[in-house]
Design an enzyme around this catalytic site. Structure first.
Site, PDB file in Angstrom:
ATOM      1  N   HIS A  41       0.815  -1.214   0.000  1.00 57.28           N
ATOM      2  CA  HIS A  41       0.000   0.000   0.000  1.00 57.28           C
ATOM      3  C   HIS A  41       0.850   1.265   0.000  1.00 57.28           C
ATOM      4  O   HIS A  41       0.439   2.289  -0.568  1.00 57.28           O
ATOM      5  CB  HIS A  41      -0.954  -0.031   1.193  1.00 57.28           C
ATOM      6  CG  HIS A  41      -2.017  -1.070   1.065  1.00 57.28           C
ATOM      7  ND1 HIS A  41      -2.647  -1.640   2.146  1.00 57.28           N
ATOM      8  CD2 HIS A  41      -2.555  -1.666  -0.039  1.00 57.28           C
ATOM      9  CE1 HIS A  41      -3.535  -2.521   1.725  1.00 57.28           C
ATOM     10  NE2 HIS A  41      -3.488  -2.552   0.408  1.00 57.28           N
ATOM     11  N   HIS A  83      -8.689  -7.579  -7.411  1.00 59.67           N
ATOM     12  CA  HIS A  83      -9.015  -8.471  -6.284  1.00 59.67           C
ATOM     13  C   HIS A  83      -9.118  -7.589  -5.040  1.00 59.67           C
ATOM     14  O   HIS A  83      -8.235  -7.573  -4.192  1.00 59.67           O
ATOM     15  CB  HIS A  83      -7.944  -9.546  -6.103  1.00 59.67           C
ATOM     16  CG  HIS A  83      -7.793 -10.461  -7.285  1.00 59.67           C
ATOM     17  ND1 HIS A  83      -7.119 -10.099  -8.433  1.00 59.67           N
ATOM     18  CD2 HIS A  83      -8.227 -11.731  -7.499  1.00 59.67           C
ATOM     19  CE1 HIS A  83      -7.144 -11.101  -9.296  1.00 59.67           C
ATOM     20  NE2 HIS A  83      -7.805 -12.102  -8.758  1.00 59.67           N
ATOM     21  N   ASP A 117      -3.828  -8.192  -7.248  1.00 58.98           N
ATOM     22  CA  ASP A 117      -3.428  -8.693  -5.930  1.00 58.98           C
ATOM     23  C   ASP A 117      -4.225  -9.951  -5.594  1.00 58.98           C
ATOM     24  O   ASP A 117      -5.065  -9.952  -4.689  1.00 58.98           O
ATOM     25  CB  ASP A 117      -3.674  -7.581  -4.893  1.00 58.98           C
ATOM     26  CG  ASP A 117      -3.319  -7.992  -3.484  1.00 58.98           C
ATOM     27  OD1 ASP A 117      -2.561  -8.962  -3.323  1.00 58.98           O
ATOM     28  OD2 ASP A 117      -3.821  -7.354  -2.548  1.00 58.98           O
TER      29      ASP A 117
END
Length: 285
Positions: free
Chosen positions: A18, A41, A166
């Site tokens: 992130h 995802h 992801d």
């Protein structure tokens, strides 16, 4: 699906992933032209760190909690600010209780002209994601398979943006699917930014994946990896990686100073290792 991210939200892999995503989003915001975020995802959108799942593992304590409480050089903290500010804004009383998943992080960067498509197939996570994004006409939650979404939604009408891929890595062929589906999406949208997350457990598996990406012929790929000797003794997770396709021109230099700090803070005093190199383009060998 058996994977439930609520057990792992805010852990070192989330922090790593992130923090990089937010650097990309910050770069996209620097130009007035609209951009689109496609999260293939997306998960549930936000996670309760006080709930039983997060409490069972406590992984967030060695992830986001450790980073928020660390003493970091102000210049480097400024590079992490887009990420850390989004987390603290979700916890205004100063108590770390909620952690934003990638779609909620992306939502915080959207301007009036920007758009987010967040894809999630698992019913409970999809319902939660829909509630998180409800009422925001810039963002849409779609119950669709992420691999289908990857090629269905590119190129976006904005022609600028980032695709975050992801997957849960539950299936044995997920590494090969990731490489193949990326190549197919890249053929449809060769100028888009793509971020591919992957777990690092078996070095041989990761090496084969990297070789496949290099053979794909994609012209510009930056590899970013974080290995922590203290990570995942029960799960076998040694670290995590990201492949940035067509990364913003500032990303390499930003991560060159941020990654060693993340490795130091998140490794709990042991010697973490960060890798940053070009698989294709720029200074790739």
């Amino acid at each position: 699906m058996n994977y439930r991210h609520a057990f792992h939200a805010g852990n070192f892999a989330d922090v790593f992933k992130h923090a990089v995503l937010c650097r990309v989003l910050a770069h996209l915001r620097e130009k007035p032209a609209a951009f689109r975020v496609i999260d293939t995802h997306a998960g549930a959108g936000v996670y309760d760190l006080t709930a039983a799942e997060a409490g069972k593992t406590g992984e967030w304590r060695d992830g986001i909690e450790r980073l928020l409480s660390a003493t970091i050089n102000p210049d480097i903290r400024q590079l992490l600010a887009p990420y850390l500010d989004a987390v603290t804004a979700l916890n205004p009383d100063g108590r770390l209780a909620l952690y934003p998943g990638s779609p909620m992080l992306a939502q915080t960067f959207l301007r009036r002209q920007d758009r987010l498509i967040a894809c999630e197939l698992e019913p409970r996570a999809a319902a939660a994601l829909g509630r998180v994004l409800a009422g925001d006409n810039r963002a849409k939650a779609i119950a669709i398979d992420g691999w289908t979404a990857l090629t269905a939604y590119v190129p976006p009408t904005e022609r600028r943006g980032v695709v975050l891929i992801d997957p849960p890595f539950e299936q044995p062929d997920e590494f090969s699917s990731l490489a193949q589906r990326l190549a197919a999406a890249h053929r449809k949208w060769p100028t888009g930014i793509y971020l591919l997350w992957y777990p690092i457990k078996e070095p041989s598996e990761v090496s084969a994946f990297i070789r496949g990406l290099v053979r794909s012929g994609i012209a510009k790929m930056l590899r970013v990896e974080l290995i922590l000797p203290t990570a995942g003794p029960d799960t076998g997770l040694r670290g995590s990686g990201l492949i940035a396709v067509n990364p913003p021109w500032t990303l390499h230099d930003d991560l060159k100073v941020v990654l060693p700090v993340l490795a130091d803070v998140l490794s709990r005093g042991a010697a973490g290792a960060a890798t940053l190199d070009w698989l294709a383009g720029e200074s790739a060998s």
